[in-house]
Design an enzyme around this catalytic site. Structure first.
Site, PDB file in Angstrom:
ATOM      1  N   ASP A 118       0.769  -1.134   0.131  1.00  0.00           N
ATOM      2  CA  ASP A 118      -0.108  -0.060  -0.110  1.00  0.00           C
ATOM      3  C   ASP A 118       0.724   1.181  -0.026  1.00  0.00           C
ATOM      4  O   ASP A 118       0.541   2.377  -0.404  1.00  0.00           O
ATOM      5  CB  ASP A 118      -0.817   0.246   1.213  1.00  0.00           C
ATOM      6  CG  ASP A 118      -2.124  -0.808   1.172  1.00  0.00           C
ATOM      7  OD1 ASP A 118      -2.480  -1.209  -0.132  1.00  0.00           O
ATOM      8  OD2 ASP A 118      -2.863  -1.425   1.988  1.00  0.00           O
ATOM      9  N   GLY A 119       2.007   1.158   0.479  1.00  0.00           N
ATOM     10  CA  GLY A 119       2.977   2.287   0.553  1.00  0.00           C
ATOM     11  C   GLY A 119       3.156   2.711  -0.859  1.00  0.00           C
ATOM     12  O   GLY A 119       3.317   3.898  -1.265  1.00  0.00           O
ATOM     13  N   ARG A 134      -9.454  18.207  23.241  1.00  0.00           N
ATOM     14  CA  ARG A 134      -8.312  18.415  23.974  1.00  0.00           C
ATOM     15  C   ARG A 134      -7.433  16.856  23.748  1.00  0.00           C
ATOM     16  O   ARG A 134      -8.376  15.858  24.397  1.00  0.00           O
ATOM     17  CB  ARG A 134      -8.314  18.889  25.258  1.00  0.00           C
ATOM     18  CG  ARG A 134      -8.635  20.471  25.357  1.00  0.00           C
ATOM     19  CD  ARG A 134      -8.928  20.915  26.873  1.00  0.00           C
ATOM     20  NE  ARG A 134      -9.244  22.225  26.826  1.00  0.00           N
ATOM     21  CZ  ARG A 134     -10.410  22.611  26.538  1.00  0.00           C
ATOM     22  NH1 ARG A 134     -11.491  22.034  26.199  1.00  0.00           N
ATOM     23  NH2 ARG A 134     -10.492  24.312  26.811  1.00  0.00           N
ATOM     24  N   ASN A 166       4.525  13.334   5.883  1.00  0.00           N
ATOM     25  CA  ASN A 166       4.619  14.605   6.625  1.00  0.00           C
ATOM     26  C   ASN A 166       4.568  15.653   5.741  1.00  0.00           C
ATOM     27  O   ASN A 166       4.991  15.721   4.761  1.00  0.00           O
ATOM     28  CB  ASN A 166       5.883  14.646   7.413  1.00  0.00           C
ATOM     29  CG  ASN A 166       5.871  13.789   8.654  1.00  0.00           C
ATOM     30  OD1 ASN A 166       4.899  13.540   9.189  1.00  0.00           O
ATOM     31  ND2 ASN A 166       7.194  13.562   8.965  1.00  0.00           N
ATOM     32  N   ALA A 194      -6.549   9.605  21.975  1.00  0.00           N
ATOM     33  CA  ALA A 194      -6.218   9.744  23.236  1.00  0.00           C
ATOM     34  C   ALA A 194      -6.771  11.277  23.894  1.00  0.00           C
ATOM     35  O   ALA A 194      -6.016  12.206  24.176  1.00  0.00           O
ATOM     36  CB  ALA A 194      -4.577   9.979  23.496  1.00  0.00           C
ATOM     37  N   ASN A 200      -6.181   7.923   2.084  1.00  0.00           N
ATOM     38  CA  ASN A 200      -6.278   7.012   3.307  1.00  0.00           C
ATOM     39  C   ASN A 200      -6.842   8.157   4.464  1.00  0.00           C
ATOM     40  O   ASN A 200      -7.957   8.157   4.803  1.00  0.00           O
ATOM     41  CB  ASN A 200      -5.538   6.278   3.818  1.00  0.00           C
ATOM     42  CG  ASN A 200      -5.222   5.018   3.411  1.00  0.00           C
ATOM     43  OD1 ASN A 200      -5.900   4.596   2.464  1.00  0.00           O
ATOM     44  ND2 ASN A 200      -3.993   4.369   3.573  1.00  0.00           N
ATOM     45  N   GLU A 201      -6.057   8.994   4.767  1.00  0.00           N
ATOM     46  CA  GLU A 201      -6.343  10.082   6.041  1.00  0.00           C
ATOM     47  C   GLU A 201      -5.303  11.024   5.953  1.00  0.00           C
ATOM     48  O   GLU A 201      -4.517  10.926   5.319  1.00  0.00           O
ATOM     49  CB  GLU A 201      -6.297   9.115   7.211  1.00  0.00           C
ATOM     50  CG  GLU A 201      -5.347   8.991   7.648  1.00  0.00           C
ATOM     51  CD  GLU A 201      -4.341   7.678   7.181  1.00  0.00           C
ATOM     52  OE1 GLU A 201      -3.134   7.933   6.654  1.00  0.00           O
ATOM     53  OE2 GLU A 201      -4.796   6.601   7.256  1.00  0.00           O
TER      54      GLU A 201
END
Length: 267
Positions: free
Chosen positions: A45-46, A149, A226, A186, A123-124
């Site tokens: 997939d990469g 937060r 990134n 989180a 993807n995202e």
């Protein structure tokens, strides 16, 4: 028809790429890495994601098909043993186009000091603070929804719902549902701070706007790549279903739920 091939870079993938290129050239297909009609990826997939971003500027003219030689092959329809069959199909069989929704991400900076940056994600997209907690207002259709937060947020496409989103406890969505999914990383929830604490699925006509409230540097990713943003000056990140779609070249049926089963359940 014009084609190009993209390899994962290992020995097997390179050998398959050479075979594909040689066979297709012998069949009078033209190799064109600038304006291909079809991109054949050999890897995982990469490799597929890298190829997608290389041709994101011409999605209406380019279709993708993958051979799986990597670790993950969710977007690949073929395995190495089927390479000859795929080559024959490309030469002789008109392919069917299957389209999946994409995510549009627009990054804007404080004070309008820099031009907004627009990206497409297969993807995202994620946003995380590089120092402390991320604090941002989440707006949906121009209305304030919550103040988040926590470590960060993940915005995924239906096909990308099987990737990072799934690891965050998000739902798997069928690509026929043109939508985006917002999942928390989180989040901080106590008697003072409250978030929904659940993934959100937004339809095609809804826009989600993240407004950063604390003065921290952030890291933004598109499909785990990134993004070169000016991290300390990000003001807002706007996400919605993109007008563009990714086009897959299908030479045989490969239902989405079968793909999910083979990727996550089948031994």
């Amino acid at each position: 028809m014009k084609f190009t091939v993209a390899s994962r870079g290992d020995t097997l993938s390179d050998e398959l790429c050479d075979t594909i290129k040689t066979r297709l050239l012998a069949a009078d297909l033209a190799h064109d890495s600038d304006k291909p009609d079809i991109v054949i990826t050999v890897g995982g997939d990469g490799t597929f994601l890298e190829a997608f971003h290389s041709y994101a500027h011409r999605l209406e003219e380019t279709a993708f098909v993958g051979i799986h030689t990597g670790h993950l092959g969710f977007y690949a329809d073929w395995v190495p043993e089927e390479t000859e069959h795929l080559i024959t199909h490309i030469i002789k069989t008109p392919f069917q186009i299957v389209e999946y929704p994409l995510l549009e991400v627009v990054i804007r900076y404080r004070g309008g000091q820099r031009e907004p940056r627009r990206h497409l994600a297969l993807n995202e997209s994620t946003i995380k603070s590089t120092e402390g907690s991320l604090v941002c207002t989440v707006e949906i259709k121009g209305e304030a929804f919550e103040t988040f937060r926590g470590d960060g947020l993940c915005m995924s496409t239906p096909s990308g719902s099987t990737a990072y989103n799934k690891a965050l406890g998000g739902a798997i969505l069928h690509p026929s549902l043109a939508s985006i999914q917002l999942s928390e990383m989180a989040s901080i929830n106590n008697r003072i701070y409250r978030t929904l604490g659940s993934p959100l699925v937004l339809p095609q006509h809804h826009t989600c706007l993240l407004k950063l409230l604390n003065d921290v540097s952030v890291q933004v990713t598109i499909d785990h790549f990134n993004v070169p943003v000016f991290a300390e000056n990000v003001d807002t990140i706007q996400v919605r279903v993109a007008e563009e779609k990714v086009r897959f070249a299908r030479f045989r049926p490969f239902p989405f739920w079968k793909r999910v089963k083979e990727a996550f359940i089948s031994e």
